[in-house]
Design a protein around this motif. Structure first.
Motif, PDB file in Angstrom:
ATOM      1  N   VAL A 532       4.794 142.059   5.726  1.00  0.00           N
ATOM      2  CA  VAL A 532       4.120 142.087   4.425  1.00  0.00           C
ATOM      3  C   VAL A 532       5.129 141.637   3.381  1.00  0.00           C
ATOM      4  N   GLN A 533       4.780 140.594   2.632  1.00  0.00           N
ATOM      5  CA  GLN A 533       5.652 140.067   1.592  1.00  0.00           C
ATOM      6  C   GLN A 533       4.973 140.178   0.227  1.00  0.00           C
ATOM      7  N   LYS A 534       5.798 140.149  -0.813  1.00  0.00           N
ATOM      8  CA  LYS A 534       5.300 140.314  -2.175  1.00  0.00           C
ATOM      9  C   LYS A 534       5.434 138.983  -2.912  1.00  0.00           C
ATOM     10  N   ILE A 535       4.396 138.549  -3.581  1.00  0.00           N
ATOM     11  CA  ILE A 535       4.427 137.336  -4.399  1.00  0.00           C
ATOM     12  C   ILE A 535       4.324 137.752  -5.862  1.00  0.00           C
ATOM     13  N   GLY A 536       5.267 137.296  -6.668  1.00  0.00           N
ATOM     14  CA  GLY A 536       5.221 137.604  -8.082  1.00  0.00           C
ATOM     15  C   GLY A 536       5.272 139.080  -8.394  1.00  0.00           C
ATOM     16  N   LYS A 537       5.792 139.889  -7.467  1.00  0.00           N
ATOM     17  CA  LYS A 537       5.918 141.339  -7.624  1.00  0.00           C
ATOM     18  C   LYS A 537       4.568 142.040  -7.816  1.00  0.00           C
ATOM     19  N   ARG A 538       3.472 141.319  -7.622  1.00  0.00           N
ATOM     20  CA  ARG A 538       2.161 141.915  -7.899  1.00  0.00           C
ATOM     21  C   ARG A 538       1.169 141.744  -6.757  1.00  0.00           C
ATOM     22  N   LEU A 539       1.440 140.788  -5.875  1.00  0.00           N
ATOM     23  CA  LEU A 539       0.455 140.445  -4.845  1.00  0.00           C
ATOM     24  C   LEU A 539       1.048 140.706  -3.462  1.00  0.00           C
ATOM     25  N   TRP A 540       0.321 141.505  -2.638  1.00  0.00           N
ATOM     26  CA  TRP A 540       0.762 141.801  -1.268  1.00  0.00           C
ATOM     27  C   TRP A 540       0.143 140.778  -0.324  1.00  0.00           C
ATOM     28  N   VAL A 541       0.988 140.065   0.420  1.00  0.00           N
ATOM     29  CA  VAL A 541       0.520 139.069   1.381  1.00  0.00           C
ATOM     30  C   VAL A 541       0.806 139.592   2.784  1.00  0.00           C
ATOM     31  N   HIS A 542      -0.256 139.859   3.551  1.00  0.00           N
ATOM     32  CA  HIS A 542      -0.124 140.430   4.893  1.00  0.00           C
ATOM     33  C   HIS A 542      -0.128 139.304   5.915  1.00  0.00           C
ATOM     34  N   LYS A 543       0.988 139.136   6.622  1.00  0.00           N
ATOM     35  CA  LYS A 543       1.076 138.085   7.637  1.00  0.00           C
ATOM     36  C   LYS A 543       0.587 138.664   8.958  1.00  0.00           C
ATOM     37  N   ALA A 544      -0.469 138.068   9.486  1.00  0.00           N
ATOM     38  CA  ALA A 544      -1.151 138.694  10.630  1.00  0.00           C
ATOM     39  C   ALA A 544      -1.641 137.652  11.619  1.00  0.00           C
ATOM     40  N   THR A 545      -1.930 138.138  12.813  1.00  0.00           N
ATOM     41  CA  THR A 545      -2.557 137.327  13.859  1.00  0.00           C
ATOM     42  C   THR A 545      -3.883 137.980  14.231  1.00  0.00           C
ATOM     43  N   VAL A 546      -4.938 137.176  14.309  1.00  0.00           N
ATOM     44  CA  VAL A 546      -6.257 137.696  14.683  1.00  0.00           C
ATOM     45  C   VAL A 546      -6.276 137.893  16.195  1.00  0.00           C
ATOM     46  N   LEU A 547      -6.282 139.166  16.638  1.00  0.00           N
ATOM     47  CA  LEU A 547      -6.278 139.461  18.072  1.00  0.00           C
ATOM     48  C   LEU A 547      -7.669 139.332  18.679  1.00  0.00           C
ATOM     49  N   SER A 548      -8.678 139.699  17.909  1.00  0.00           N
ATOM     50  CA  SER A 548     -10.057 139.602  18.418  1.00  0.00           C
ATOM     51  C   SER A 548     -11.013 139.497  17.235  1.00  0.00           C
ATOM     52  N   GLY A 549     -12.183 138.911  17.498  1.00  0.00           N
ATOM     53  CA  GLY A 549     -13.193 138.782  16.456  1.00  0.00           C
ATOM     54  C   GLY A 549     -12.816 137.724  15.441  1.00  0.00           C
ATOM     55  N   GLY A 550     -13.276 137.894  14.216  1.00  0.00           N
ATOM     56  CA  GLY A 550     -13.005 136.946  13.153  1.00  0.00           C
ATOM     57  C   GLY A 550     -13.042 137.647  11.814  1.00  0.00           C
ATOM     58  N   LEU A 551     -12.458 137.001  10.793  1.00  0.00           N
ATOM     59  CA  LEU A 551     -12.370 137.605   9.467  1.00  0.00           C
ATOM     60  C   LEU A 551     -12.883 136.620   8.437  1.00  0.00           C
ATOM     61  N   ASP A 552     -13.715 137.097   7.525  1.00  0.00           N
ATOM     62  CA  ASP A 552     -14.287 136.258   6.483  1.00  0.00           C
ATOM     63  C   ASP A 552     -13.838 136.722   5.112  1.00  0.00           C
ATOM     64  N   LEU A 553     -13.753 135.789   4.190  1.00  0.00           N
ATOM     65  CA  LEU A 553     -13.451 136.104   2.805  1.00  0.00           C
ATOM     66  C   LEU A 553     -14.501 137.062   2.259  1.00  0.00           C
ATOM     67  N   GLY A 554     -14.079 138.100   1.565  1.00  0.00           N
ATOM     68  CA  GLY A 554     -14.988 139.073   0.981  1.00  0.00           C
ATOM     69  C   GLY A 554     -15.346 140.218   1.902  1.00  0.00           C
ATOM     70  N   GLN A 555     -14.886 140.184   3.147  1.00  0.00           N
ATOM     71  CA  GLN A 555     -15.262 141.198   4.129  1.00  0.00           C
ATOM     72  C   GLN A 555     -14.569 142.532   3.842  1.00  0.00           C
ATOM     73  N   ALA A 556     -15.247 143.623   4.079  1.00  0.00           N
ATOM     74  CA  ALA A 556     -14.670 144.969   3.951  1.00  0.00           C
ATOM     75  C   ALA A 556     -13.907 145.293   5.233  1.00  0.00           C
ATOM     76  N   VAL A 557     -12.698 145.852   5.082  1.00  0.00           N
ATOM     77  CA  VAL A 557     -11.855 146.141   6.240  1.00  0.00           C
ATOM     78  C   VAL A 557     -11.185 147.494   6.045  1.00  0.00           C
ATOM     79  N   LYS A 558     -10.597 147.981   7.138  1.00  0.00           N
ATOM     80  CA  LYS A 558      -9.762 149.187   7.081  1.00  0.00           C
ATOM     81  C   LYS A 558      -8.336 148.751   7.403  1.00  0.00           C
ATOM     82  N   VAL A 559      -7.411 149.202   6.602  1.00  0.00           N
ATOM     83  CA  VAL A 559      -5.996 148.833   6.771  1.00  0.00           C
ATOM     84  C   VAL A 559      -5.236 150.064   7.260  1.00  0.00           C
ATOM     85  N   GLU A 560      -4.478 149.894   8.354  1.00  0.00           N
ATOM     86  CA  GLU A 560      -3.777 151.028   8.957  1.00  0.00           C
ATOM     87  C   GLU A 560      -2.299 150.691   9.140  1.00  0.00           C
ATOM     88  N   VAL A 561      -1.458 151.491   8.525  1.00  0.00           N
ATOM     89  CA  VAL A 561      -0.016 151.349   8.721  1.00  0.00           C
ATOM     90  C   VAL A 561       0.360 151.980  10.056  1.00  0.00           C
TER      91      VAL A 561
END
Length: 888
Positions: A532-561
């Motif tokens: 996870v990197q920070k852009i402009g000290k305000r935006l969190w950018v999560h670098k990820a690989t899609v293991l299964s399924g697919g992800l769409d813009l606007g989709q509701a998700v659960k984030v787990e540390v």
């Protein structure tokens, strides 16, 4: 008017006009284009580019920024206008006002009366320049301000169009000049003579963004900035020279005291001749720049920022010696410059001991280098004379400059003393080649501002809400997807993608702590987040690989540390604070943090310190750290203003540009108080044991401690215990008696090695009679030159040479021996008393031989030693020694 008051009047003027006062950023910022902050606008660059919204109520700010520019270090002191360190007073508008506002603010301060808080400059002595086609600015100056058209000059892009020299913000500018009078040059304004007409303020109308290009006027304008902005820079030192009525910046209250001290130290007088004046100005300028760099955490090294500092400090030492100084000088110079600068930078008071320690350590190291360089010069000068030449090689002069830090003027002076000229043209040619390489390398490293435009909309309008201080899971919505630098609307199985969320519990890498690992999940979709990197000290950018399924813009998700990752990371990060506090208890306040890395179970802590830590110091640091763990100290976090945090005694990291609101992490009350945005355990006992692994050097004046925390520390201790048990079993000794048992075995081994060495020397001595059969007559002398078998040490050479010299006693004899020992070639020359009486000096013969084997050495007339690196030249060296003796 003292410089400190000039600064205060500037800040007060703009605060009264509604600007937010912003403290100077560190000279060291994470910017790909810059070694050091070199302009007042650098800390505000994200706001000019539109990557972040400025956090100032009126959209305006003012600062007095520390700046360092080092492109032309050799030019410092040659003129009186150039400084490597300077203070840039500026006012900034992010869309709030434009040309008329900037011009009016500057004019009112410069010409306002002293009673009203202005500088009281005579408006009749002020000239202005504008960009060629900037009719708007010219009209404001003439119609609104009242500057006569004859004192408004139009100049081209090279003079009146500003950029940082790399892709980024730019725009036309208007400069204000002060007429210093006819004694300083000819009439006609700055277009005719910019020495008489001194530039004091640059008003940049920042509205464009530039692309690639070279020089000041050969780049493409790629578009408009999101807003029309103002960036101004007033040179504090130049205004001080004018208001203090002195000829140049070196005569002001900040630098003249250093020159006065240099006169006392060297016995030379400032103002006597140009060459000496240049050296005085180098001492004054570089002392201030060096001190400010050390203050901000730079330590001397052979690369990057540390190399610049090393070069500055060594130029001070060289200049002082050329002026007549014979001992150490930096402590006195640094003390004086700290006294002059502390009123403006109170934080200097807490770092005085550290600053002096770093400077003096570097000076002492350089004085030894200077001695080595002098030896190299003597050898090269001797070779030059031996060949009958009268000119010292330009290539050799460059080697002295590049390898030993000798300036050409020092080489010229030493050559004159030796009756030699110097091939200055050859030296300049070699320097030119080096500059060309450096310029090409520098150009290759200038990447311009990193292209983060794809994130700009989210940074400005939809920054990430971080909830990870209190939560490890969160419901979120996907507000952006980026793949290969391009915004996309969906990602499928197997895709690598950057996910931007409106809410995230995941920590983004900062302050030495690595970003969290974890998952993003929704119905049928799982993404593995690896960074996870920070852009402009305000935006969190999560670098990820899609293991299964697919992800769409606007989709509701659960984030787990990943809870294990976070637990280990918080243990390590909090342990870093404890180690830092323990370190300062043991070493004192001069041990200042210079960087860190925290990952689950491991920490690395860099700090500025000039000496290797002793085992006892390391043991005490580990003890204090683990006592703090055992005491179960409370870990509290406090959100407060930067000023309040400083009053609390919170320590800040060098290189961080803090906002007005900061987060303070307090552990055990006064035990540890630091500014920190990382994640931490609730109390110190949750860290678990801390295993301090050791410390090491990471450059001149910088050390590193490494340690394990939590279960990694436990595993380390378990391995150590298993190792000790294994040794105890092997040595048939109780564990607690292992140190004594190993010491006994070591002593026995040393005794055996010593006995073997004695037998070896006896064997070599027994061969002495046979070796003497190889001696030859060379003029008046009996000379033995011989290469002994490989592996014979320098000490053994001396033993054999002493024995052979004794066998030649009673006649003029010379023994020359050598032997390869690993990658070195030790050699020795011994002469009998009779040979010495005939003028033989073993040290001179060692110098002669050194030239053939790429070596160095020295000693007395009857015995001298050296070491080389080129065994192939040994036979020729032996021949040269015999020829030298035969010719006597």
């Amino acid at each position: 008017m003292q410089t400190h008051e000039i600064r205060e009047r500037f800040t007060d003027h703009f605060v009264k006009a509604g600007h937010t006062a912003v403290p100077s950023a560190s000279l060291i910022l994470e910017d790909p284009d810059l070694l050091f902050v070199n302009a007042g606008m650098v800390p505000f660059k994200p706001y000019f580019l539109g990557q972040q919204n400025p956090p100032y109520p009126n959209g305006t700010a003012t600062s007095i920024q520390k700046c360092v520019r080092t492109l032309d270090i050799e030019e410092v002191g040659v003129t009186t206008r150039h400084n490597t360190f300077f203070q840039m007073a500026g006012n900034f508008s992010f869309g709030a006002y434009f040309k008329e506002g900037a011009i009016s603010h500057a004019w009112n301060l410069l010409t306002g009366s002293l009673a009203d808080g202005g500088y009281g400059l005579d408006p009749e002595r002020l000239w202005v320049t504008v960009y060629l086609d900037d009719d708007e600015a010219a009209e404001i100056w003439e119609k609104k301000i009242g500057v006569p058209a004859g004192r408004i000059q139009r100049l081209g892009m090279a003079d009146n169009y500003w950029s940082m020299g790399v892709p980024g913000p730019c725009g036309p500018c208007s400069e204000i000049y002060y007429d210093r009078g006819p004694e300083h040059g000819e009439e006609g304004g700055p277009a005719v003579d910019d020495t008489r007409y001194l530039e004091i303020w640059n008003l940049v109308f920042m509205e464009k963004e530039r692309g690639e290009g070279t020089g000041k006027d050969s780049f493409e304008i790629v578009g408009d900035l999101p807003k029309k902005n103002i960036d101004t820079g007033m040179g504090v030192e130049r205004v001080a020279a004018i208001l203090q009525g002195v000829d140049n910046v070196y005569e002001t209250d900040l630098l003249r005291p250093v020159i006065d001290t240099a006169e006392q130290v060297t016995g030379a007088k400032y103002g006597a001749e140009h060459a000496s004046d240049v050296r005085f100005r180098v001492i004054a300028d570089h002392s201030r720049t060096g001190m400010m760099l050390i203050l901000d955490g730079v330590t001397p090294s052979n690369e990057g920022r540390g190399y610049i500092l090393r070069r500055l400090l060594r130029r001070i030492v060289r200049s002082a010696r050329l002026l007549g100084a014979t001992g150490e000088t930096l402590e006195r110079f640094m003390t004086v410059i700290m006294d002059t600068m502390t009123p403006s930078y109170p934080e200097i008071a807490d770092s005085r001991e550290r600053i002096i320690r770093v400077a003096v350590t570097e000076e002492r190291a350089f004085l030894k280098t200077l001695e080595s360089g002098t030896h190299r010069f003597d050898e090269a000068a001797a070779k030059t004379r031996d060949t009958g030449a009268k000119t010292f090689s330009g290539e050799e002069a460059f080697t002295l400059h590049d390898t030993y830090g000798f300036p050409i003027d020092l080489t010229l002076e030493m050559a004159a003393e030796a009756g030699l000229d110097v091939d200055v043209a050859g030296f300049e040619a070699a320097m030119g080649e080096q500059r060309a390489r450096a310029k090409a390398d520098n150009k290759a490293k200038k990447h311009g501002h990193a292209d983060e435009s794809v994130y700009r909309e989210w940074v400005d309008n939809s920054p990430t809400q971080f909830v990870g201080f209190s939560e490890l899971t969160a419901d979120a919505r996907v507000i952006g997807l980026v793949a290969d630098g391009v915004s996309v609307t969906q990602a499928g199985a197997g895709d690598d993608v950057e996910v931007i969320l409106d809410v995230s519990p995941m920590y983004a890498e900062a302050g030495g702590q690595l970003g969290d690992r974890g998952r993003i999940v929704t119905d049928g979709t799982v993404l593995d987040v690896t960074d996870v990197q920070k852009i402009g000290k305000r935006l969190w950018v999560h670098k990820a690989t899609v293991l299964s399924g697919g992800l769409d813009l606007g989709q509701a998700v659960k984030v787990e540390v990943d809870p294990d990752w976070r637990h280990g990371a918080t243990q390590a990060h909090t342990a870093t604070h404890l180690v830092h506090a323990a370190l300062r208890q043991v070493l004192g306040p001069t041990a200042v943090q210079a960087g860190s890395l925290n990952r689950p179970g491991y920490l690395r802590f860099d700090f500025n310190y000039t000496e290797q830590l002793t085992p006892a110091q390391l043991e005490e640091i580990a003890l204090i750290t683990n006592q703090a763990v055992d005491s179960n100290l409370a870990v509290n976090t406090i959100e407060t203003s930067l000023e309040e945090a400083k009053k609390m005694g919170a320590m800040a990291l060098f290189g961080e540009n803090y906002g007005s609101e900061v987060r303070v992490v307090e552990i055990g009350g006064p035990f540890s108080i630091e500014l920190c945005g990382g994640t931490h355990v609730g109390s110190s006992s949750q860290i678990g044991p801390v295993a301090v692994l050791g410390e090491s050097s990471v450059g001149s004046g910088a050390r590193r401690i490494e340690a394990y925390s939590g279960m990694d520390s436990f595993r380390h201790f378990s391995k150590e215990a298993a190792l000790a048990s294994g040794l105890a079993a092997s040595l048939k000794s109780p564990t607690e008696e292992l140190p004594e048992r190993i010491s006994q075995l070591t002593e026995k081994l040393k005794a055996a090695e010593k006995e073997i060495a004695n037998l070896h020397r006896q064997q070599l001595a027994a061969q002495g009679g046979e070796l003497l059969n190889q001696a030859v007559e060379a003029g008046k002398f009996t000379v033995l030159t011989h290469r002994l078998p490989d592996g014979v040490s320098g000490g053994d050479l001396r033993t054999v040479a002493t024995d052979l010299r004794g066998r030649l006693a009673g006649k003029p004899g010379v023994v020359v021996l050598a032997a390869a020992d690993g990658d070195k070639l030790p050699f020795i020359v011994g002469a009998t008393k009779e040979a010495v009486e005939l003028g033989v000096k073993s040290g001179d013969l060692v110098t002669l031989l050194s030239g053939y084997v790429d070596g160095r050495g020295g000693g007395k007339a009857d015995m001298a030693q050296g070491s080389g690196a080129n065994p192939a030249g040994l036979d020729a060296g032996f021949h040269a020694v015999r020829e030298e003796l035969a010719g006597r």
